[in-house]
Motif scaffolding. Structure first.
Motif, PDB file in Angstrom:
ATOM      1  N   VAL A   1       0.872  -1.167   0.000  1.00  0.00           N
ATOM      2  CA  VAL A   1       0.000   0.000   0.000  1.00  0.00           C
ATOM      3  C   VAL A   1       0.909   1.217   0.000  1.00  0.00           C
ATOM      4  CG1 VAL A   1      -1.730   1.304   1.289  1.00  0.00           C
ATOM      5  CG2 VAL A   1      -1.851  -1.192   1.235  1.00  0.00           C
ATOM      6  N   TRP A   2       0.885   1.987  -1.070  1.00  0.00           N
ATOM      7  CA  TRP A   2       1.795   3.112  -1.223  1.00  0.00           C
ATOM      8  C   TRP A   2       1.266   4.347  -0.487  1.00  0.00           C
ATOM      9  CZ3 TRP A   2       6.424   2.063  -3.235  1.00  0.00           C
ATOM     10  CH2 TRP A   2       6.541   0.906  -4.017  1.00  0.00           C
ATOM     11  N   PRO A   3       2.148   5.276  -0.140  1.00  0.00           N
ATOM     12  CA  PRO A   3       1.718   6.461   0.623  1.00  0.00           C
ATOM     13  C   PRO A   3       0.586   7.239  -0.031  1.00  0.00           C
ATOM     14  CG  PRO A   3       4.093   6.296   0.675  1.00  0.00           C
ATOM     15  CD  PRO A   3       3.627   5.220  -0.267  1.00  0.00           C
ATOM     16  N   SER A   4       0.586   7.361  -1.348  1.00  0.00           N
ATOM     17  CA  SER A   4      -0.506   8.082  -2.006  1.00  0.00           C
ATOM     18  C   SER A   4      -1.841   7.389  -1.799  1.00  0.00           C
ATOM     19  CB  SER A   4      -0.221   8.221  -3.506  1.00  0.00           C
ATOM     20  OG  SER A   4       0.851   9.107  -3.742  1.00  0.00           O
ATOM     21  N   GLU A   5      -1.832   6.051  -1.752  1.00  0.00           N
ATOM     22  CA  GLU A   5      -3.069   5.315  -1.481  1.00  0.00           C
ATOM     23  C   GLU A   5      -3.563   5.601  -0.073  1.00  0.00           C
ATOM     24  OE1 GLU A   5      -3.104   1.114  -2.953  1.00  0.00           O
ATOM     25  OE2 GLU A   5      -0.988   1.521  -3.299  1.00  0.00           O
ATOM     26  N   GLU A   6      -2.630   5.613   0.865  1.00  0.00           N
ATOM     27  CA  GLU A   6      -2.979   5.932   2.250  1.00  0.00           C
ATOM     28  C   GLU A   6      -3.615   7.313   2.347  1.00  0.00           C
ATOM     29  OE1 GLU A   6      -0.587   7.098   6.355  1.00  0.00           O
ATOM     30  OE2 GLU A   6       0.512   6.426   4.591  1.00  0.00           O
ATOM     31  N   VAL A   7      -3.003   8.309   1.699  1.00  0.00           N
ATOM     32  CA  VAL A   7      -3.499   9.678   1.775  1.00  0.00           C
ATOM     33  C   VAL A   7      -4.859   9.794   1.083  1.00  0.00           C
ATOM     34  CG1 VAL A   7      -3.082  12.050   1.017  1.00  0.00           C
ATOM     35  CG2 VAL A   7      -1.222  10.722   2.034  1.00  0.00           C
ATOM     36  N   LEU A   8      -5.010   9.188  -0.089  1.00  0.00           N
ATOM     37  CA  LEU A   8      -6.294   9.251  -0.795  1.00  0.00           C
ATOM     38  C   LEU A   8      -7.406   8.626   0.045  1.00  0.00           C
ATOM     39  CD1 LEU A   8      -7.953   9.896  -3.332  1.00  0.00           C
ATOM     40  CD2 LEU A   8      -7.273   7.659  -4.242  1.00  0.00           C
ATOM     41  N   ALA A   9      -7.129   7.477   0.663  1.00  0.00           N
ATOM     42  CA  ALA A   9      -8.137   6.823   1.494  1.00  0.00           C
ATOM     43  C   ALA A   9      -8.520   7.701   2.679  1.00  0.00           C
ATOM     44  CB  ALA A   9      -7.607   5.475   1.979  1.00  0.00           C
ATOM     45  N   TYR A  10      -7.540   8.307   3.296  1.00  0.00           N
ATOM     46  CA  TYR A  10      -7.785   9.201   4.436  1.00  0.00           C
ATOM     47  C   TYR A  10      -8.641  10.397   4.026  1.00  0.00           C
ATOM     48  CZ  TYR A  10      -6.439  12.953   7.706  1.00  0.00           C
ATOM     49  OH  TYR A  10      -6.433  14.017   8.567  1.00  0.00           O
ATOM     50  N   LEU A  11      -8.299  11.027   2.905  1.00  0.00           N
ATOM     51  CA  LEU A  11      -9.056  12.188   2.442  1.00  0.00           C
ATOM     52  C   LEU A  11     -10.485  11.797   2.064  1.00  0.00           C
ATOM     53  CD1 LEU A  11      -6.421  14.009   0.191  1.00  0.00           C
ATOM     54  CD2 LEU A  11      -7.203  14.694   2.462  1.00  0.00           C
ATOM     55  N   ALA A  12     -10.631  10.640   1.425  1.00  0.00           N
ATOM     56  CA  ALA A  12     -11.967  10.201   1.025  1.00  0.00           C
ATOM     57  C   ALA A  12     -12.853  10.001   2.250  1.00  0.00           C
ATOM     58  CB  ALA A  12     -11.866   8.913   0.217  1.00  0.00           C
ATOM     59  N   LEU A  13     -12.312   9.364   3.279  1.00  0.00           N
ATOM     60  CA  LEU A  13     -13.117   9.104   4.468  1.00  0.00           C
ATOM     61  C   LEU A  13     -13.411  10.390   5.232  1.00  0.00           C
ATOM     62  CD1 LEU A  13     -14.347   6.518   5.444  1.00  0.00           C
ATOM     63  CD2 LEU A  13     -12.424   6.199   7.005  1.00  0.00           C
ATOM     64  N   LYS A  14     -12.463  11.316   5.242  1.00  0.00           N
ATOM     65  CA  LYS A  14     -12.707  12.600   5.907  1.00  0.00           C
ATOM     66  C   LYS A  14     -13.783  13.408   5.190  1.00  0.00           C
ATOM     67  CE  LYS A  14     -10.020  15.440   7.750  1.00  0.00           C
ATOM     68  NZ  LYS A  14      -9.002  16.482   7.989  1.00  0.00           N
ATOM     69  N   ASN A  15     -13.897  13.212   3.884  1.00  0.00           N
ATOM     70  CA  ASN A  15     -14.879  13.944   3.079  1.00  0.00           C
ATOM     71  C   ASN A  15     -16.029  13.036   2.655  1.00  0.00           C
ATOM     72  OD1 ASN A  15     -13.590  16.795   2.352  1.00  0.00           O
ATOM     73  ND2 ASN A  15     -11.947  15.268   2.363  1.00  0.00           N
ATOM     74  N   GLU A  16     -16.362  12.097   3.503  1.00  0.00           N
ATOM     75  CA  GLU A  16     -17.370  11.084   3.204  1.00  0.00           C
ATOM     76  C   GLU A  16     -18.692  11.647   2.675  1.00  0.00           C
ATOM     77  OE1 GLU A  16     -20.155   8.351   5.993  1.00  0.00           O
ATOM     78  OE2 GLU A  16     -18.034   8.420   6.529  1.00  0.00           O
ATOM     79  N   PRO A  17     -19.242  12.754   3.240  1.00  0.00           N
ATOM     80  CA  PRO A  17     -20.523  13.264   2.725  1.00  0.00           C
ATOM     81  C   PRO A  17     -20.478  13.639   1.249  1.00  0.00           C
ATOM     82  CG  PRO A  17     -20.059  14.224   4.875  1.00  0.00           C
ATOM     83  CD  PRO A  17     -18.811  13.493   4.445  1.00  0.00           C
ATOM     84  N   PHE A  18     -19.305  14.002   0.739  1.00  0.00           N
ATOM     85  CA  PHE A  18     -19.183  14.370  -0.670  1.00  0.00           C
ATOM     86  C   PHE A  18     -19.611  13.230  -1.597  1.00  0.00           C
ATOM     87  CE2 PHE A  18     -16.447  14.193  -4.473  1.00  0.00           C
ATOM     88  CZ  PHE A  18     -16.854  15.342  -5.118  1.00  0.00           C
ATOM     89  N   PHE A  19     -19.458  11.988  -1.143  1.00  0.00           N
ATOM     90  CA  PHE A  19     -19.700  10.823  -2.000  1.00  0.00           C
ATOM     91  C   PHE A  19     -21.126  10.289  -1.910  1.00  0.00           C
ATOM     92  CE2 PHE A  19     -15.188  10.966  -1.080  1.00  0.00           C
ATOM     93  CZ  PHE A  19     -14.619  10.757  -2.325  1.00  0.00           C
ATOM     94  N   ALA A  20     -21.950  10.884  -1.064  1.00  0.00           N
ATOM     95  CA  ALA A  20     -23.323  10.380  -0.877  1.00  0.00           C
ATOM     96  C   ALA A  20     -24.092  10.382  -2.188  1.00  0.00           C
ATOM     97  CB  ALA A  20     -24.044  11.218   0.176  1.00  0.00           C
ATOM     98  N   GLY A  21     -24.674   9.240  -2.525  1.00  0.00           N
ATOM     99  CA  GLY A  21     -25.489   9.119  -3.728  1.00  0.00           C
ATOM    100  C   GLY A  21     -24.715   9.078  -5.027  1.00  0.00           C
ATOM    101  N   LYS A  22     -23.389   9.043  -4.981  1.00  0.00           N
ATOM    102  CA  LYS A  22     -22.571   9.094  -6.201  1.00  0.00           C
ATOM    103  C   LYS A  22     -22.050   7.715  -6.582  1.00  0.00           C
ATOM    104  CE  LYS A  22     -20.916  13.885  -5.858  1.00  0.00           C
ATOM    105  NZ  LYS A  22     -21.669  14.356  -4.702  1.00  0.00           N
ATOM    106  N   SER A  23     -21.856   7.535  -7.884  1.00  0.00           N
ATOM    107  CA  SER A  23     -21.178   6.346  -8.399  1.00  0.00           C
ATOM    108  C   SER A  23     -19.690   6.649  -8.477  1.00  0.00           C
ATOM    109  CB  SER A  23     -21.716   5.976  -9.779  1.00  0.00           C
ATOM    110  OG  SER A  23     -21.564   7.066 -10.680  1.00  0.00           O
ATOM    111  N   VAL A  24     -18.869   5.744  -7.941  1.00  0.00           N
ATOM    112  CA  VAL A  24     -17.431   5.975  -7.776  1.00  0.00           C
ATOM    113  C   VAL A  24     -16.656   4.898  -8.518  1.00  0.00           C
ATOM    114  CG1 VAL A  24     -15.541   6.164  -6.111  1.00  0.00           C
ATOM    115  CG2 VAL A  24     -17.823   7.018  -5.505  1.00  0.00           C
ATOM    116  N   LEU A  25     -15.629   5.311  -9.233  1.00  0.00           N
ATOM    117  CA  LEU A  25     -14.705   4.401  -9.895  1.00  0.00           C
ATOM    118  C   LEU A  25     -13.307   4.660  -9.351  1.00  0.00           C
ATOM    119  CD1 LEU A  25     -13.797   2.411 -12.207  1.00  0.00           C
ATOM    120  CD2 LEU A  25     -13.525   4.452 -13.648  1.00  0.00           C
TER     121      LEU A  25
END
Length: 308
Positions: free
Chosen positions: A111-135
């Motif tokens: 698991v590379w550092p960029s993956e760690e950071v992206l996962a952290y940011l995504a979870l911190k901004n969880e409401p942004f993804f509500a109702g959205k399709s994600v790839l």
């Protein structure tokens, strides 16, 4: 810069390259990936640890889930409304040369550092993804950001992809071991074959996917083909010389609005400044920048998304 300083920098970079190859050799000849980093070990070396380099998650071994060919860990993040976690499978079987070398294979190692950071940011901004399709594209052996969103966000759907079948098989095992909160798919997605992928998405995620010259154009063509008119692309990647800038320049010429940020999260920024004191830390190769992209026709202003 004095000649002596330039020579020392050159020697340091050569040593860093040698140590990167030692990491790959260890994965190849010593039974796969090495053990996961401990959060409280503040002096560990970037090149010797496979996750949690930016100290964003608590990572706990799960010995009850151990297999002959894999170890399991619980990635845990404390947020305002409690603790959110996901179980991640780290393969430990020996790798072949084909699994380690090449564009579609680097995600099989760690698991590379960029993956760690992206996962952290995504979870911190969880409401942004509500109702959205994600790839998630190029998600490697864990698709950490996409798996966390599928587990904890109110997404409409999450599609987890990588270019290597072994990585996708591992991600499928991870999905089975968790309890997704939405429809989840796992598939091999080779960017140059984007015409075969006919679905479209509200959000595209990518971590550290810009470093191979031969693949950046294919990634951009894929984004153009599958991003909805009102969609957003969220990428996290280090500069790596001109790699990131070349992609951003091509994206802007292709009709995308791009925002490139370095100071996008206080915790990441503080950790980045701590790491500067470590000899093995190379900001150009290790510090992930955040790239936010939208189509020019999309009236959403990128600078208003995911601010500190």
């Amino acid at each position: 810069m004095k000649n002596g300083d330039a020579l020392r920098q050159c020697i340091d970079r050569q040593e860093m390259v040698r140590r990167r190859w030692r990491l790959l050799a260890q994965a190849l000849f010593a039974g796969g990936s090495v053990s996961c980093a401990r959060r409280n070990n503040r002096t560990y070396d970037f090149l010797e640890n496979l996750s949690n380099f930016f100290d964003l998650f608590d990572v706990h071994p799960q010995p009850q889930l151990a297999e002959p060919t894999a170890s399991w860990y619980r990635y845990e993040l404390k947020v305002d409304d409690g603790c959110k976690s996901v179980k991640i499978r780290h393969p430990t079987a020996s790798f072949t040369i084909d699994q380690l070398v090449g564009f579609n294979n680097t995600g099989n190692v760690r698991v590379w550092p960029s993956e760690e950071v992206l996962a952290y940011l995504a979870l911190k901004n969880e409401p942004f993804f509500a109702g959205k399709s994600v790839l998630e594209v190029g998600g490697g052996m864990s698709c950490l950001a996409g798996v966390l969103l599928a587990q904890h966000a109110d997404c409409q759907s999450v599609q987890l992809t990588d270019g290597h079948p072994n990585a996708v098989q591992n991600v499928a095992r991870i999905v089975e071991a968790n309890a997704p909160n939405c429809a989840v798919g796992c598939e091999v997605l080779v960017w140059s074959e984007y015409r075969q992928h006919r679905r479209t998405y509200d959000v595209i995620l990518a971590a550290d996917c810009l470093f191979f010259d031969d693949s950046r154009a294919d990634l951009l063509l894929l984004v153009e083909a599958v991003l909805r008119p009102t969609g957003v692309v969220l990428m996290v990647a280090p500069r790596r010389g001109q790699s990131l800038q070349k992609f951003v320049s091509c994206a802007r010429r292709s009709g995308f609005r791009c925002s490139v940020r370095s100071h996008y999260d206080k915790a990441v920024w503080l950790r980045h400044n701590e790491l500067k004191a470590q000899k093995s830390y190379d900001e150009d190769a290790h510090f992930p920048l955040l790239v936010v992209m939208t189509r020019m026709s999309n009236r959403v202003e990128t600078d208003s998304l995911w601010q500190v």
